[in-house]
Design a protein around this motif. Structure first.
Motif, mmCIF file in Angstrom:
data_model
loop_
_atom_site.group_PDB
_atom_site.id
_atom_site.type_symbol
_atom_site.label_atom_id
_atom_site.label_comp_id
_atom_site.label_asym_id
_atom_site.label_seq_id
_atom_site.Cartn_x
_atom_site.Cartn_y
_atom_site.Cartn_z
ATOM 1 N N LEU A 142 0.818 -1.218 0.000
ATOM 2 C CA LEU A 142 0.000 0.000 0.000
ATOM 3 C C LEU A 142 0.852 1.269 0.000
ATOM 4 C CD1 LEU A 142 -2.968 -1.062 2.314
ATOM 5 C CD2 LEU A 142 -2.779 -1.181 -0.172
ATOM 6 N N THR A 143 2.028 1.218 0.637
ATOM 7 C CA THR A 143 2.842 2.440 0.616
ATOM 8 C C THR A 143 3.515 2.610 -0.747
ATOM 9 O OG1 THR A 143 4.614 1.231 1.707
ATOM 10 C CG2 THR A 143 3.273 2.628 3.087
ATOM 11 N N TRP A 144 3.878 1.508 -1.378
ATOM 12 C CA TRP A 144 4.467 1.640 -2.713
ATOM 13 C C TRP A 144 3.425 2.101 -3.738
ATOM 14 C CZ3 TRP A 144 7.575 -3.586 -2.393
ATOM 15 C CH2 TRP A 144 8.729 -3.361 -1.626
ATOM 16 N N ALA A 145 2.207 1.601 -3.594
ATOM 17 C CA ALA A 145 1.141 2.048 -4.506
ATOM 18 C C ALA A 145 1.000 3.567 -4.374
ATOM 19 C CB ALA A 145 -0.172 1.341 -4.179
ATOM 20 N N TRP A 146 0.997 4.037 -3.146
ATOM 21 C CA TRP A 146 0.861 5.467 -2.857
ATOM 22 C C TRP A 146 2.031 6.245 -3.468
ATOM 23 C CZ3 TRP A 146 -2.811 8.517 -0.932
ATOM 24 C CH2 TRP A 146 -2.468 9.737 -0.365
ATOM 25 N N GLU A 147 3.246 5.735 -3.254
ATOM 26 C CA GLU A 147 4.434 6.416 -3.769
ATOM 27 C C GLU A 147 4.378 6.489 -5.300
ATOM 28 O OE1 GLU A 147 8.180 4.652 -2.603
ATOM 29 O OE2 GLU A 147 9.312 5.914 -3.993
ATOM 30 N N PHE A 148 4.043 5.360 -5.933
ATOM 31 C CA PHE A 148 4.032 5.356 -7.397
ATOM 32 C C PHE A 148 3.001 6.352 -7.945
ATOM 33 C CE2 PHE A 148 2.465 3.809 -11.524
ATOM 34 C CZ PHE A 148 3.649 3.936 -12.232
ATOM 35 N N LEU A 149 1.842 6.398 -7.304
ATOM 36 C CA LEU A 149 0.787 7.276 -7.811
ATOM 37 C C LEU A 149 1.080 8.752 -7.566
ATOM 38 C CD1 LEU A 149 -2.382 5.239 -6.766
ATOM 39 C CD2 LEU A 149 -1.491 5.535 -9.077
ATOM 40 N N THR A 150 1.634 9.062 -6.390
ATOM 41 C CA THR A 150 1.696 10.484 -6.017
ATOM 42 C C THR A 150 3.066 11.136 -6.196
ATOM 43 O OG1 THR A 150 2.193 9.946 -3.724
ATOM 44 C CG2 THR A 150 -0.130 10.189 -4.277
ATOM 45 N N SER A 151 4.140 10.360 -6.190
ATOM 46 C CA SER A 151 5.451 11.005 -6.256
ATOM 47 C C SER A 151 5.666 11.649 -7.625
ATOM 48 C CB SER A 151 6.541 9.957 -5.995
ATOM 49 O OG SER A 151 7.742 10.398 -6.573
ATOM 50 N N PRO A 152 6.185 12.912 -7.627
ATOM 51 C CA PRO A 152 6.384 13.590 -8.922
ATOM 52 C C PRO A 152 7.366 12.845 -9.814
ATOM 53 C CG PRO A 152 7.124 14.953 -7.070
ATOM 54 C CD PRO A 152 6.568 13.710 -6.477
ATOM 55 N N GLU A 153 8.203 12.024 -9.214
ATOM 56 C CA GLU A 153 9.137 11.260 -10.040
ATOM 57 C C GLU A 153 8.419 10.187 -10.826
ATOM 58 O OE1 GLU A 153 13.057 9.451 -8.980
ATOM 59 O OE2 GLU A 153 12.622 10.575 -7.145
ATOM 60 N N TRP A 154 7.253 9.745 -10.354
ATOM 61 C CA TRP A 154 6.539 8.662 -11.021
ATOM 62 C C TRP A 154 5.296 9.234 -11.686
ATOM 63 C CZ3 TRP A 154 9.735 4.955 -11.924
ATOM 64 C CH2 TRP A 154 10.841 4.813 -11.080
ATOM 65 N N LEU A 155 4.096 9.042 -11.145
ATOM 66 C CA LEU A 155 2.938 9.600 -11.868
ATOM 67 C C LEU A 155 2.574 10.999 -11.390
ATOM 68 C CD1 LEU A 155 0.532 6.597 -12.468
ATOM 69 C CD2 LEU A 155 2.446 7.424 -13.838
ATOM 70 N N GLY A 156 2.932 11.333 -10.177
ATOM 71 C CA GLY A 156 2.686 12.691 -9.699
ATOM 72 C C GLY A 156 1.215 13.082 -9.639
ATOM 73 N N LEU A 157 0.313 12.116 -9.342
ATOM 74 C CA LEU A 157 -1.104 12.462 -9.239
ATOM 75 C C LEU A 157 -1.346 13.214 -7.933
ATOM 76 C CD1 LEU A 157 -2.809 9.101 -10.345
ATOM 77 C CD2 LEU A 157 -2.414 11.157 -11.722
ATOM 78 N N ASP A 158 -2.386 14.026 -7.944
ATOM 79 C CA ASP A 158 -2.738 14.811 -6.764
ATOM 80 C C ASP A 158 -3.305 13.865 -5.700
ATOM 81 O OD1 ASP A 158 -3.921 16.378 -4.916
ATOM 82 O OD2 ASP A 158 -5.124 17.551 -6.334
ATOM 83 N N TRP A 159 -2.628 13.760 -4.560
ATOM 84 C CA TRP A 159 -3.035 12.769 -3.558
ATOM 85 C C TRP A 159 -4.439 13.034 -3.038
ATOM 86 C CZ3 TRP A 159 -4.613 14.379 1.151
ATOM 87 C CH2 TRP A 159 -4.209 15.650 1.574
ATOM 88 N N SER A 160 -4.849 14.323 -3.057
ATOM 89 C CA SER A 160 -6.153 14.624 -2.458
ATOM 90 C C SER A 160 -7.306 14.099 -3.318
ATOM 91 C CB SER A 160 -6.283 16.123 -2.222
ATOM 92 O OG SER A 160 -6.368 16.791 -3.465
#
Ligand code: SER
Length: 890
Positions: free
Chosen positions: A109-127
């Motif tokens: 679950l933390t890696w899923a979060w990192e991949f989705l939200t980190s600007p280095e990866w997908l950089g989606l808006d966490w909110s």
């Protein structure tokens, strides 16, 4: 449309991300899974079922308990919805990361979060992220809220219908690995709907909140229900992770497009369909564009994986998919084959990730075209049948829903077209009745298999009740007489079958082999006094009633008539492939060891396919040894005999039986009457088998192995050819080699040396290019970075430089040099399509952030990028605009 990341880039990023977390990247497995619970691979986890159950996690000799894949999956339970909605696909690419008893929920679950939200990866808006969890999964709740920091009101809890995978597995199965799951949703914003997340608890349907990723925690082995009906969930030997992110969905989110069909993969196909048909992609007719585009992707992939159009099993499903696409092309006014011309677009968008598409492109195009031609003829048959029905009716009458359904199911005749034509006669169609017949047929289809709701065609079970077992005489006779016992149409018995119509025919006695034991059903002809028809396929019921799919060509077929069945000459080729399969099996066991166990097989007229347990790819020596053994059997020309005997006797004699197969008391044993030698030991072949075989091994003729591939973890698949098919294949390869040799001005024997020479030349040239690029960079930089513009911005000394004709490595190299030589705190180097920003340690210490700066520059340059505080890169469409934004970025 500015595509921030293409579908291919997202796929690659995903795999790279999980590689960076210690996962082994594996290529996609085939759409044809050896797993007998489904016709097609329906989930990324399916090839790893045995690893979830405790088998060693070793892949082609590499041990790793973490694996990541992009798996092509086919889900056809909802095929009727594809195109009608904007988010159903039959073919989907599942991005997955898997742990076999290694990491569990916290990492997943933390890696899923990192991949989705980190600007280095997908950089989606966490909110904008929302999740669902299994009703009492407090561990998942805690990780989402406390570790990832997701607000509690972004989380909903559901029961096993939503948050267990497979859905409802505890009560309904299927048996095997399963567990609770947590699904991740993305809020696409009010332009997609004004519903709220809280409302989703009730509606469970939203265009706004799109499910993108399912994280499953398989920790149970679902077994049969206990006698009192309670679910039995046995703990697996360890806890696993299985996640699946639909690539089509995440691409829709990242590219912020309304639906799948507007993303970078589908849009060009849809546009081409509009061009070919002259019908724009808009309004109600756009359903047809979508159906054609989506289905063509599935068909191309399944054909490239070796499935051919047929009337049973996978071949039948792929035929249905193509026909659905074809009738929608017809609705768009296309009256000639057109779909095959779209195959290159599919190959263009997916051929890099799935090289089998490229490899088999010509074959796929030819197969699609042939099937389209056949289908257009069938459609014409439907028009005639409909004309016949309508001309016998009064104006103002209603055509029954069942009639409309038969037209659809037998002739692939679109109901919209039926209604249109009926209207010309002043007749309406009972649409509700049609929908009911369709629903019934789908119910049967869905009941076929539960695993991932894949389906089998159920047929007309009730209409077959009480029919006698068919006498099969086809092991020896390829032509025999029998009486027509029953004619069965869709859901009903028929008294007669007129010319031009197709139905299932049951005979008292038949020479046609029914599909079974991997061998395809026979085709051929039926002849009777005053008529004739084609047998397109043969299947049988578990009760032994043979079902012949027959198209009547001349005259009329009636119950009670005596017919002569003549099996097509293909049967001889099928027999060659079947006996060759037995020899292949015995040879594989001799060469690779007795760990080889059959997992599945296909015996057809044009090839054989054999799946077996074995951990590593076959070496060239092993392939040669297996081929040589088979060839020795062939040239010894041993007799092949078959005999029925009690199962105990067969086993005592050493006959090979398939593990997990159910056999009756009496079995048929097929034996090759002589052995060949391998490593000083005799090797022989004797198998329990109901199939058709050659009389002597010499009848097999040439034998060649085409190659082997991995179809599930620990399961290899060999394809091979026998007889004329083998000779033709070898000849074609020799011709191709000769053509290539001609292009390179050498002979086939000289090819290796010539290619070696060319590779060396290419390497030298590449080296030169690198040196020239370096010089180009240096020349443009001026000594000591003198060509760079240096300014004071936001308290930093910033040097910026545009380098024409350079990208990638050279840009990074130039940025390093500039940072070294110019004395600047921050350097920005732009090439044609790329941007690199670097900052000194000292500048970072004073608050500089290369990643944030590049984000602003890239946005101005029509791209996207990110990175660390000291180093970042971006891809842009307009590098000058990106540089121009430098002053305002501080
Ligand atoms: N097996 C799960 C699914 O298919 C996650 O990969 O949804």
């Amino acid at each position: 449309m500015t595509v921030s990341l293409t579908t291919a880039q997202i796929r690659e990023k995903y795999l790279q991300f999980f590689e960076s977390k210690g996962h082994l990247r594996l290529p996609s497995y085939s759409t044809v899974a050896p797993d007998p619970t489904t016709l097609f691979t329906v989930a990324g986890m399916q090839p790893f079922k045995e690893q979830f159950m405790g088998a060693p996690a070793v892949f082609d000799g590499v041990a790793n308990k973490r694996v990541t894949t992009a798996q092509k999956c086919l889900r056809i339970g909802d095929i009727e919805n594809v195109g009608r909605t904007l988010r159903h696909c039959s073919l989907l690419e599942m991005l997955g990361n898997f742990s076999f008893g290694d990491y569990f929920k916290l990492e997943a679950l933390t890696w899923a979060w990192e991949f989705l939200t980190s600007p280095e990866w997908l950089g989606l808006d966490w909110s904008r992220l929302y999740v669902t969890i299994y009703k009492d999964d407090e561990e998942a709740f805690r990780i989402w809220t406390e570790v990832n920091g997701l607000p509690a009101d972004h989380i909903l809890r559901f029961d096993a219908d939503e948050n267990f995978w497979p859905a409802n597995a505890p009560l309904e199965g299927p048996n095997g690995p399963c567990g609770p799951c947590s699904e991740i949703f993305y809020d696409r914003g009010p332009k997609y709907g004004d519903d709220t997340w809280a409302e989703y608890a009730e509606t469970r349907e939203s265009a706004r909140f799109l499910e993108i990723w399912n994280c499953v925690f398989p920790q149970f082995d679902r077994q049969d229900l206990a006698a009192d009906g309670t679910p039995v969930l046995k703990d697996l030997p360890f806890k696993n992770i299985d996640t699946g992110m639909g690539l089509e969905r995440i691409a829709t989110v990242v590219q912020d497009v309304y639906d799948f069909y507007s993303n970078d993969v589908f849009a060009p196909i849809v546009a081409r369909i509009a061009e070919l048909s002259g019908k724009p992609y808009e309004g109600p007719q756009s359903v047809s564009h979508r159906v054609v585009a989506e289905h063509l992707r599935s068909v191309s992939m399944v054909l490239a994986d070796g499935t051919a159009f047929s009337n049973t099993g996978r071949g039948y499903v792929v035929r249905k998919i193509l026909r659905r696409a074809s009738r929608h092309a017809y609705l768009l006014g296309l009256r000639e084959p057109a779909l095959y011309a779209l195959v290159p677009l599919v190959v263009q968008s997916m051929g890099e990730a799935y090289p089998e598409l490229k490899e088999h492109q010509a074959k796929v195009e030819a197969a699609v075209r042939g099937e389209e031609e056949r289908f257009l003829k069938t459609l014409e048959g439907g028009i005639q049948r409909l004309g016949g029905l309508l001309s016998g009716m009064e104006r103002g009458a209603v055509l029954s829903g069942q009639d409309a359904f038969v037209l659809y199911d037998t002739y692939g005749f679109p109901v919209d077209l039926t209604m249109e034509i009926a209207e010309e006669y002043g007749i309406t169609v009972d649409e509700a009745g049609y929908a009911e017949s369709l629903e019934n047929a789908q119910e049967i289809a869905r009941a076929g298999s539960k695993y991932g709701k894949s389906e089998l065609f159920g047929g007309n079970q009730e209409a077959l009740e009480g029919l006698p077992r068919t006498a099969f005489v086809g092991y020896d006779d390829l032509s025999a007489e029998g009486e027509v016992v029953a004619l069965v149409g869709v859901g009903e018995r028929l008294a007669h079958l007129p010319a031009g119509s197709e139905a299932t025919v049951v005979l008292s006695r038949t020479p046609f082999y029914a599909e079974g034991g991997g061998e395809v059903g026979d085709t051929g002809r039926l002849e009777w006094e005053g008529g004739a028809g084609v047998v397109r396929d043969t299947r049988k019921t578990p009760q032994g009633v043979f079902l012949h799919d027959v198209l009547v060509e001349e005259g009329e077929l009636r119950e009670g008539v005596t017919v002569r069945g003549v099996v097509s000459g293909d049967r001889r080729a099928i027999e060659r492939h079947h006996t060759a399969t037995h020899l292949l099996h015995a040879a594989l066991r001799a060469v690779l060891g007795s760990g080889v166990a059959q997992k599945g097989s296909l015996v057809a007229a044009d090839r054989l396919r054999f799946d077996f347990s074995h951990a590593a790819a076959l070496t060239a020596e092993e392939v040669a040894a297996v081929e040589t053994l088979v060839s020795r059997w062939v040239s010894a020309n041993f007799p092949v005999t078959w005999q029925e005997m009690p199962i105990a006797e067969a086993k005592a004699a050493g006959a090979t039986a398939l593990f997990g197969e159910k056999y009756g008391e009496t079995v048929r044993v097929v034996k090759v009457g002589g052995s060949v030698e391998y490593a000083g030991e005799p090797v022989s072949s004797m198998e329990l088998c109901g199939g058709a075989h050659v009389r002597r091994t010499g009848d097999i003729g040439a034998f060649v192995i085409l190659g082997d591939e991995n179809v599930a973890a620990g399961v290899r698949r060999v394809e091979a050819l026998a007889g004329d098919a083998a000779t033709a294949w070898v000849r074609e390869r020799l011709n191709a080699a000769a053509r290539v040799a001609g292009l390179l001005n050498t002979s086939v024997d000289g090819l290796e040396a010539r290619v070696g020479g060319l590779q060396a030349q290419l390497k030298a040239a590449e080296k030169d290019v690198v040196a020239v690029k370096r010089q180009l960079a240096e020349a443009q930089m001026g000594g000591g970075g003198g060509a760079a513009q240096t300014r004071d911005l936001g308290g930093f000394k910033v040097a910026a430089l545009k380098l024409a004709g350079l990208e990638g490595n050279e840009l990074r190299g130039a940025a390093d040099k500039l940072l070294d030589q110019s004395g600047a705190d921050l350097v920005v180097v732009a090439g044609e399509k790329g941007l690199v920003v670097k900052a000194t340690k000292d500048a970072v210490g004073r608050g500089a952030h290369a990643g944030q700066l590049i984000g602003k520059l890239a946005a101005a340059g029509g791209g996207k990028g990110g990175g660390r505080p000291d180093m970042a890169q971006a891809g842009v469409t307009d590098a000058d605009a990106a540089l121009g934004a430098l002053d305002s970025a501080f």
